[in-house]
Design a protein around this motif. Structure first.
Motif, PDB file in Angstrom:
ATOM      1  N   UNK A  98       0.663  -1.219   0.018  1.00 27.54           N
ATOM      2  CA  UNK A  98       0.124  -0.044  -0.166  1.00 27.54           C
ATOM      3  C   UNK A  98       0.839   1.279  -0.094  1.00 27.54           C
ATOM      4  N   UNK A  99       1.950   1.198  -0.946  1.00 23.98           N
ATOM      5  CA  UNK A  99       2.843   2.433  -0.970  1.00 23.98           C
ATOM      6  C   UNK A  99       2.245   3.230  -2.031  1.00 23.98           C
ATOM      7  N   UNK A 100       2.247   4.808  -1.836  1.00 26.03           N
ATOM      8  CA  UNK A 100       1.923   5.509  -2.700  1.00 26.03           C
ATOM      9  C   UNK A 100       2.992   6.795  -2.596  1.00 26.03           C
ATOM     10  N   UNK A 101       3.241   7.396  -3.737  1.00 24.70           N
ATOM     11  CA  UNK A 101       4.049   8.374  -3.878  1.00 24.70           C
ATOM     12  C   UNK A 101       4.027   8.986  -5.194  1.00 24.70           C
ATOM     13  N   UNK A 102       4.737  10.246  -5.393  1.00 24.08           N
ATOM     14  CA  UNK A 102       5.019  10.820  -6.666  1.00 24.08           C
ATOM     15  C   UNK A 102       6.290  11.469  -6.729  1.00 24.08           C
ATOM     16  N   UNK A 103       7.005  11.095  -7.688  1.00 25.98           N
ATOM     17  CA  UNK A 103       8.408  11.441  -7.833  1.00 25.98           C
ATOM     18  C   UNK A 103       8.620  12.704  -9.296  1.00 25.98           C
ATOM     19  N   UNK A 104       9.009  13.876  -8.979  1.00 24.90           N
ATOM     20  CA  UNK A 104       9.107  14.971  -9.659  1.00 24.90           C
ATOM     21  C   UNK A 104      10.479  15.220 -10.225  1.00 24.90           C
ATOM     22  N   UNK A 105      10.623  16.260 -10.975  1.00 19.97           N
ATOM     23  CA  UNK A 105      11.854  16.145 -11.978  1.00 19.97           C
ATOM     24  C   UNK A 105      13.202  16.520 -10.983  1.00 19.97           C
TER      25      UNK A 105
END
Length: 653
Positions: free
Chosen positions: A349-356
């Motif tokens: 149940x891992x959620x994330x966003x990786x940006x520039x």
């Protein structure tokens, strides 16, 4: 008294000077960190101490009674040997000492005045104290647990990975505790929790230690002194890594002042030369010669100053740039992913966003799934559940196996596969290949060397240098600081801090993580839990330790409360009694007479100790021992008598 004393040591391989007039002294209780660029003589110094390599010249003085042992980079074990047996096999002498101590203690019960036995008992007690071996079985259990070896304790040690075998070897050496312990990169293959345990063990047991390490926090926490080897010259600094940096800064400032004074002197002498002195007399010839020497020295000094300044600037550069980052481009979008390998749930149940321009460190205990998450980012593994979305961009990957390198090619071919002698860097700069590789500490003669002939550390430097020539939007690094020396790590950090894309890396190097990462993905090691944190890693670990201590305190408090309730329940049940039992009554009636007898005996033994005729006849040790035993028996009887009296009083209430 010095345990090890090396004086004016010289060592040379072919034309390369490794050690030049080197002096090194180790005193009991010192913990000396040896640092410097790879190939500068750190391992050679260790080998000379271990008598594995002979110095070309100089004096090596080592006390023959001192036991020195070294952690092998690639330990070897006997066939069909379990992990536990491999550790216990190093503790034979300690176990023999404990067995002998127990036998002597038993014999002394009937031989009170045997001075030879008493002397030997004292010797053994000192030996066991030094090795902290009174509770050896529990120590073995703890080391197995802390180094994550418990699950393998009955497994053949030769079937373990190289990193696990090093942990087995390290565990045995720590429990064995030689007089002097030599460790070469002991924190490699240890996660931060294992490193913390290692630090506690080394400090608590007051090891005398010489160690090579690139882990700057480990050096700072452990070292009493730092030895830097540069160009064959040993320079000694007091304290840990922070003190080393401060002292080196002072050396730099002194060098700059000396150089300024030298320039003034050169100008003055130049003025003398310009006055047209004939320089025919010997005095003038000598002064003229000295002027050219001064001029040459003034020329060479700036290079040394620039070198040291660059090193310090790299090291003391601010951890995080204040540059405003453009974070519009999304690279990875992850929602509620899960991943299991075998029957083990690694990610849940891992959620994330990786940006520039995110810089993310993936941290946590060994074996919890950190490398698995990297492989998902690289597209080498699919998730079992959830959404994993990767944008359209290029990823550069650095791994511990250096898969990007071809051993059959030389360095020039590696960087210029299509010919020429220039490289295009990821930041757009165009450089001559030698000028670029000089930044990674490679001399010009290395350009023709085959990659396959390089050492592990040199291959890592080539792989890192190659990585920064790739046009990528995201770098993924797996333990990038392993096998690198501190100067190379400083260079790596400088390049990473200037990298304009996203950075995702796994590392156990706390200093490196603190310096580079702006965000952490922390694997908790249970049920696939990963938490996201924006704290510096060392701060996160401190808070985690405080929470663990608080949890232990609460458990202890709860345990004490339960014991209190149990005692209250027992007291209540006692109060329900109306009189002593038959056995208790007989004991109570007999105690006054027993106490009187013991009091008389104590008085007699005390008088005997003040009478030389008495204690010489019986033996002073025997009389003293009997007096202590009698007093102990008397105290127990008194306590029991008071307990029974309190019980009788409770019946009257």
């Amino acid at each position: 008294m010095a345990l090890i004393d090396l004086q004016n040591i010289n060592k040379q391989y072919d034309t390369k000077i490794i050690l030049k007039e080197a002096n090194f002294t180790l005193l009991e209780g010192q913990r000396v960190a040896v640092i410097g660029q790879n190939g500068q003589g750190k391992s050679t110094l260790m080998k000379i101490i271990m008598n594995q390599t002979e110095a070309d010249s100089g004096i090596v003085s080592i006390d023959k009674s001192v036991k020195i042992e070294m952690l092998d980079q690639q330990p070897k074990f006997a066939l069909n040997l379990s992990v536990r047996d491999a550790i216990e096999g190093q503790l034979v002498e300690i176990k023999k000492a404990k067995d002998e101590y127990e036998k002597i203690t038993h014999d002394l019960a009937t031989q009170y005045d045997n001075m030879e036995l008493l002397h030997r008992q004292a010797q053994l007690a000192t030996y066991i104290d030094f090795h902290n071996a009174w509770d050896l079985d529990n120590l073995i259990e703890r080391v197995l647990k802390e180094f994550a070896l418990k699950e393998y304790e009955h497994k053949d040690v030769n079937l373990l990975s190289g990193g696990e075998q090093r942990r087995v070897s390290l565990a045995g050496l720590l429990l064995k505790k030689p007089d002097v312990l030599l460790l070469d990169e002991p924190t490699n293959h240890l996660d931060v929790y294992m490193v913390e345990f290692l630090e506690q063990l080394l400090l608590k047991n007051n090891f005398t230690l010489v160690f090579i390490s690139h882990d700057r926090y480990f050096i700072d926490n452990i070292a009493t002194n730092v030895i830097e080897i540069d160009g064959g010259v040993l320079r000694k600094f007091n304290g840990g890594y922070s003190s080393y940096l401060e002292q080196k800064q002072q050396i730099l400032e002194n060098m700059q002042k000396d150089h300024e004074n030298l320039l003034r002197l050169v100008k003055r002498e130049a003025h003398w030369m310009q006055r047209g002195v004939t320089a025919r007399r010997k005095r003038n010839e000598r002064r003229k010669s000295e002027y050219f020497d001064l001029k040459q020295k003034a020329k060479s000094n700036p290079a040394q100053i620039r070198k040291m300044t660059l090193e310090l600037q790299r090291e003391q550069k601010a951890f995080n740039s204040d540059e405003i980052q453009n974070r519009k481009k999304m690279l990875f979008e992850i929602e509620n992913i899960e991943k299991s390998l075998g029957n083990k749930l690694l990610i849940k149940d891992f959620s994330t966003r990786i940006l520039q321009k995110d810089t993310i460190a993936i941290v946590g205990p060994n074996g919890t799934g950190k490398s698995t998450l990297l492989r998902i980012f690289l597209g080498k593994l699919n998730v079992d559940k959830g959404l994993f979305k990767k944008g359209d961009f290029e990823v550069g990957y650095f791994d511990q196996h250096r898969e990007m390198l071809d051993d059959s090619k030389n360095i020039m071919e590696t960087f210029c596969p299509n010919g020429g002698d220039r490289v295009q860097l990821s930041d757009g700069r165009d450089m001559h290949v030698f000028g670029y590789l000089k930044n990674f500490l490679f001399p010009k003669e290395y350009l023709d060397k085959k990659v396959g002939t390089l050492s592990g550390g040199e291959k890592n430097r080539v792989a890192l240098a190659l990585l920064f020539t790739k046009k990528v939007d995201c770098l993924v690094l797996d333990e990038p600081t392993n096998d690198l020396d501190i100067p190379t790590i400083n260079i790596l950090e400088e390049y990473l801090q200037n990298f304009q894309g996203a950075l995702i890396f796994v590392s156990h190097d706390r200093y490196f993580v603190d310096k580079i990462a702006k965000k952490l993905y922390v694997f908790k090691g249970s049920n696939g839990e990963i938490i996201e944190s924006f704290q510096p890693y060392s701060e996160y670990l401190e808070i985690e330790k405080e929470l663990q201590d608080l949890n232990e305190f609460e458990k202890e408090l709860s345990k004490n409360n339960q014991m209190t309730k149990a005692n209250e329940t027992a007291a209540t049940s006692i109060k329900k009694q109306t009189k002593l039992s038959y056995k208790e009554q007989r004991e109570y009636d007999a105690l006054p007479q027993e106490l009187e007898t013991l009091e008389t005996k104590i008085e007699e033994l005390t008088l005997c100790l003040s009478n030389p005729k008495c204690y010489e006849q019986k033996g002073i040790v025997a009389v003293s021992s009997e007096l202590e035993i009698t007093k102990e028996a008397y105290e127990k009887k008194v306590e029991r008598f008071l307990e029974l009296e309190e019980l009788i009083e409770s019946f009257k209430q």
